[in-house]
Design a protein around this motif. Structure first.
Motif, mmCIF file in Angstrom:
data_model
loop_
_atom_site.group_PDB
_atom_site.id
_atom_site.type_symbol
_atom_site.label_atom_id
_atom_site.label_comp_id
_atom_site.label_asym_id
_atom_site.label_seq_id
_atom_site.Cartn_x
_atom_site.Cartn_y
_atom_site.Cartn_z
ATOM 1 N N ALA A 186 123.261 103.227 122.734
ATOM 2 C CA ALA A 186 122.051 102.774 123.430
ATOM 3 C C ALA A 186 122.402 102.398 124.858
ATOM 4 O O ALA A 186 123.380 101.683 125.096
ATOM 5 C CB ALA A 186 121.437 101.587 122.705
ATOM 6 N N ILE A 187 121.653 102.912 125.808
ATOM 7 C CA ILE A 187 121.861 102.624 127.231
ATOM 8 C C ILE A 187 120.627 101.900 127.757
ATOM 9 O O ILE A 187 119.513 102.431 127.708
ATOM 10 C CB ILE A 187 122.107 103.912 128.040
ATOM 11 C CG1 ILE A 187 123.329 104.655 127.484
ATOM 12 C CG2 ILE A 187 122.297 103.582 129.516
ATOM 13 C CD1 ILE A 187 123.576 105.983 128.166
ATOM 14 N N TYR A 188 120.845 100.679 128.268
ATOM 15 C CA TYR A 188 119.740 99.864 128.764
ATOM 16 C C TYR A 188 119.604 100.004 130.279
ATOM 17 O O TYR A 188 120.600 100.048 131.011
ATOM 18 C CB TYR A 188 119.956 98.394 128.402
ATOM 19 C CG TYR A 188 119.834 98.113 126.923
ATOM 20 C CD1 TYR A 188 118.618 97.721 126.371
ATOM 21 C CD2 TYR A 188 120.935 98.241 126.078
ATOM 22 C CE1 TYR A 188 118.499 97.464 124.999
ATOM 23 C CE2 TYR A 188 120.827 97.991 124.719
ATOM 24 C CZ TYR A 188 119.606 97.595 124.185
ATOM 25 O OH TYR A 188 119.500 97.354 122.849
ATOM 26 N N LYS A 236 117.542 104.046 126.416
ATOM 27 C CA LYS A 236 117.631 105.379 125.842
ATOM 28 C C LYS A 236 118.704 105.365 124.764
ATOM 29 O O LYS A 236 119.776 104.791 124.955
ATOM 30 C CB LYS A 236 117.971 106.419 126.918
ATOM 31 C CG LYS A 236 116.875 106.606 127.957
ATOM 32 C CD LYS A 236 117.254 107.687 128.954
ATOM 33 C CE LYS A 236 116.133 107.907 129.961
ATOM 34 N NZ LYS A 236 116.478 108.969 130.937
ATOM 35 N N VAL A 237 118.409 105.992 123.651
ATOM 36 C CA VAL A 237 119.344 105.996 122.531
ATOM 37 C C VAL A 237 119.668 107.430 122.136
ATOM 38 O O VAL A 237 118.831 108.330 122.269
ATOM 39 C CB VAL A 237 118.779 105.234 121.320
ATOM 40 C CG1 VAL A 237 118.625 103.764 121.637
ATOM 41 C CG2 VAL A 237 117.450 105.826 120.876
ATOM 42 N N SER A 238 120.872 107.640 121.666
ATOM 43 C CA SER A 238 121.299 108.956 121.218
ATOM 44 C C SER A 238 120.912 109.154 119.758
ATOM 45 O O SER A 238 120.416 108.227 119.095
ATOM 46 C CB SER A 238 122.813 109.098 121.382
ATOM 47 O OG SER A 238 123.481 108.174 120.531
#
Length: 283
Positions: free
Chosen positions: A33-35, A43-45
């Motif tokens: 997860a990238i905040y 955004k999450v993979s």
């Protein structure tokens, strides 16, 4: 291939206990997860199945790793002396005959790499090197240590945890490394003195200076260049008490209840002697 569960079973963990570990290790999934703070979004993979290893940052992770590599020393200790601390492994060789020394190194290194493959591990050749410890009059020998056309490089010094020794059995590299740390600590104490109490300043001293000097002092404390570190310690004590460079530190150490440099070096030696004496009497 050897799995962690099979090793746990070999060490006597079975039935419900083994099932508990199996449920902890099997069928795990992870994603990234990238905040984005500015847009207040993330955004999450996609989810991916974890096929090897243990959950990163887990409490059980280090213990399970130690159990996983527990059998490594037994397969290479016939002609070498393995030293393992967590994931840091060192292998020591000693021999008076250079031909036999090279032969032993080759046998152990081949055995080591085969063990790594069987245990689904790999050796990072870029982070692995060898050091030849010898006296200044001894000639160094060019050794080729490798496996499957991958070779490790020679280094003039080695760093085990935070203690550094070069190939001439000197502590110069460690003293240079330590000087940077204690100089930084000296700077922090000097700039903190105006804003904190004497008690807080003493806590800063123990956190940044004393801890750095104490580590491994039993090895390097009697070396030729250790006096450099001990002079900086006197400087720090004078800064803490607001004294000039010509003021004797003997009374300052007593006032602050801080061990002088010589006592700080002797203390772990005395403790080891007392522990051995107590253990021998207990037996």
């Amino acid at each position: 291939m050897i799995s962690l569960l099979s090793k746990l079973k070999f060490y006597g963990i079975g039935n419900k206990d083994l099932t508990l570990y199996q449920s902890y290790l099997d069928n795990r999934y992870c994603r990234t997860a990238i905040y984005n703070d500015s847009e207040n979004s993330k955004k999450v993979s996609n989810w991916a199945k974890v096929r090897h290893g243990v959950p990163q940052g887990s409490v059980l992770g280090p213990l399970l790793f130690l159990l996983y590599v527990n059998d490594l020393p037994k397969i290479i200790n016939k002609t070498s002396a393995p030293i393992i601390f967590a994931d840091d492994t060192s292998i020591l060789f000693a021999h008076s005959n250079l031909i036999d020394l090279n032969k032993n190194i080759h046998i152990v290194f081949t055995t080591l790499n085969k063990w790594l493959r069987a245990n689904q591990l790999s050796l990072n050749f870029n982070k692995t090197n060898y050091v030849q410890f010898a006296t200044k009059r001894s000639m160094s020998v060019n050794l080729k240590i490798g496996f499957d056309n991958n070779f490790i490089t020679n280094s003039s010094y080695t760093k085990f945890l935070v203690v550094t020794m070069n190939n001439t059995l000197s502590w110069n590299n460690h003293i240079d490394f330590l000087m940077k740390k204690v100089s930084t600590a000296c700077y922090i104490i000097r700039n903190s003195k105006t804003y904190v109490s004497a008690l807080s300043l003493k806590m800063i001293y123990y956190a940044f200076f004393h801890s750095a000097v104490s580590f491994g002092i039993i090895f390097w404390g009697n070396s030729l260049h250790s006096s450099i570190i001990f002079r900086i310690k006197k400087k720090v004590i004078r800064i803490m008490e607001g004294c000039g460079n010509r003021v004797s530190c003997r009374n300052l150490f007593n006032k602050l209840q801080i061990l002088p440099s010589t006592s700080q070096y002797i203390l772990p030696l005395l403790m080891s002697v007392v522990q051995k004496f107590f253990f021998s009497n207990k037996q």
